[in-house]
Design an enzyme around this catalytic site. Structure first.
Site, PDB file in Angstrom:
ATOM      1  N   SER A   1       0.826  -1.200   0.000  1.00  0.00           N
ATOM      2  CA  SER A   1       0.000   0.000   0.000  1.00  0.00           C
ATOM      3  C   SER A   1       0.869   1.262   0.000  1.00  0.00           C
ATOM      4  CB  SER A   1      -0.962  -0.047   1.194  1.00  0.00           C
ATOM      5  OG  SER A   1      -1.982   0.909   1.070  1.00  0.00           O
TER       6      SER A   1
ATOM      7  N   HIS B   1      -6.768  -6.484   1.164  1.00  0.00           N
ATOM      8  CA  HIS B   1      -5.663  -5.518   1.208  1.00  0.00           C
ATOM      9  C   HIS B   1      -4.664  -5.906   2.287  1.00  0.00           C
ATOM     10  CE1 HIS B   1      -4.048  -1.611   0.072  1.00  0.00           C
ATOM     11  NE2 HIS B   1      -3.879  -1.318   1.356  1.00  0.00           N
TER      12      HIS B   1
ATOM     13  N   ASP C   1      -9.395  -6.972  -2.792  1.00  0.00           N
ATOM     14  CA  ASP C   1      -8.899  -5.713  -2.221  1.00  0.00           C
ATOM     15  C   ASP C   1      -9.898  -4.592  -2.501  1.00  0.00           C
ATOM     16  OD1 ASP C   1      -7.518  -3.349  -1.578  1.00  0.00           O
ATOM     17  OD2 ASP C   1      -5.595  -4.198  -2.185  1.00  0.00           O
TER      18      ASP C   1
END
Length: 333
Positions: free
Chosen positions: A38, A160, A126
């Site tokens: 991320s 995620h 995600d």
């Protein structure tokens, strides 16, 4: 409310250090690569582009491409994350910015990227950073390297976070640690993709470690109070790397995944240490810091400019710290 209480409990528990703090020293290093999740994925790409004469490859897990935010928090949280708004991701602006930075010697020569390698991942479950955004990393790097050097994985039903084959919540369900057990050794796939000529060995799931895992003093590398990095980072050194030549890999955690929020959960359970143990890698886990007053309450790495406008260059405050760490470990400066 339950989620907030869990975060507060974790913050309290992690205010007490459980590791022996080390001072980083020099090792015999032959190659240096980076990766992240991320915001950490964005940071890994920034470090790769800025320091390509030092760093030979990057892995980006569920992160946006280079300079996607264009220095704007609004753009970073909309166009650079959402599947519905990716038409606003201006690839020409990113590529032109990288070339402008190169012309100003703010990033290393982009020609360095030609013979280097990249890994890009996005899970189908995600809901934070869409696959369509992650794929923009391909569009960026194709301007500087052949497609064959870009390893992509878009088929795993992961939420995620970091994907492992031994630790985390159910693969497709998000959790507060952003660690997902999907029976996929992502750390191995990243390192083997970035080192395609080394024939790395894959460890058994959750293999026992033989080396040293420790906290190190990260604050000695700060030159600015606005760096918004934790005073401590983590390092894993296999026993063999104390005397033999090894590779160095730097792994950047994601938002809400650093020491100030979850302690060493990511550093100990990402899977990198097991791969490192078997294949002679030293792994360093720099730590960003959560700050309610510094524009970074979630402890993200700076990929939109909360430290300064040069965040994606060699002059970026966090990148300068990373380079100082590399210089200490790999170059005996």
């Amino acid at each position: 409310m339950i989620f907030l209480k869990l975060i507060l409990i974790i913050l309290f528990l992690n205010g007490i250090s459980s590791e022996n703090v080390k001072k980083l020293t020099n090792y015999q290093i032959k190659d240096i690569t980076v990766s992240g999740i991320s915001s950490g994925g964005a940071m890994a790409v920034q470090v790769h582009v800025a320091l390509s004469s030092t760093v030979s490859g990057s892995g980006n897990i569920a992160g946006p491409p280079y300079y996607c935010s264009r220095g704007s928090l609004l753009i970073s949280t909309t166009w650079c994350m959402s599947n519905l708004l990716t038409l606003g991701v201006d690839m020409n602006a990113m590529i032109n910015k990288a070339r402008y930075f190169e012309s100003q010697n703010l990033v290393d020569s982009l020609q360095n990227l030609r013979n280097q390698n990249v890994y890009v991942f996005s899970g189908t479950a995600d809901i934070v950073t869409s696959t369509s955004v992650a794929k923009k990393n391909e569009d960026f790097f194709r301007n500087f390297m052949d497609q064959s050097r870009i390893r992509t994985v878009y088929s795993i039903a992961a939420a995620h976070g970091m994907v492992t084959d031994f630790y985390g919540g159910p693969c497709s369900i998000a959790n507060i640690y952003f660690m997902n057990d999907c029976s996929y050794n992502q750390a191995f796939d990243i390192l083997s993709s970035l080192h395609p000529n080394e024939n790395l060995k894959i460890p058994n799931s959750g293999a026992e470690l033989t080396g040293m895992f420790a906290e190190f003093d990260q604050s000695e590398f700060f030159s600015d109070s606005n760096t918004l990095m934790d005073s401590l980072g983590y390092i894993y050194v296999p026993k063999k790397c104390e005397t033999e030549v090894c590779n160095l890999h730097i792994a950047f955690h994601g938002c809400l995944q650093g020491k100030s929020v979850v302690g060493n959960i990511y550093a100990k359970n990402s899977g990198y240490n097991q791969v490192a143990d078997l294949n002679n890698f030293i792994v360093i886990y720099p730590q960003a810091k959560s700050s309610l007053y510094g524009g970074n309450p979630s402890g993200c790495w700076d990929w939109w400019g909360y430290t300064d406008s040069l965040f994606a260059t060699k002059q970026g405050k966090q990148i300068k710290v990373v380079k100082s760490i590399i210089d200490r470990v790999a170059f005996n400066n």
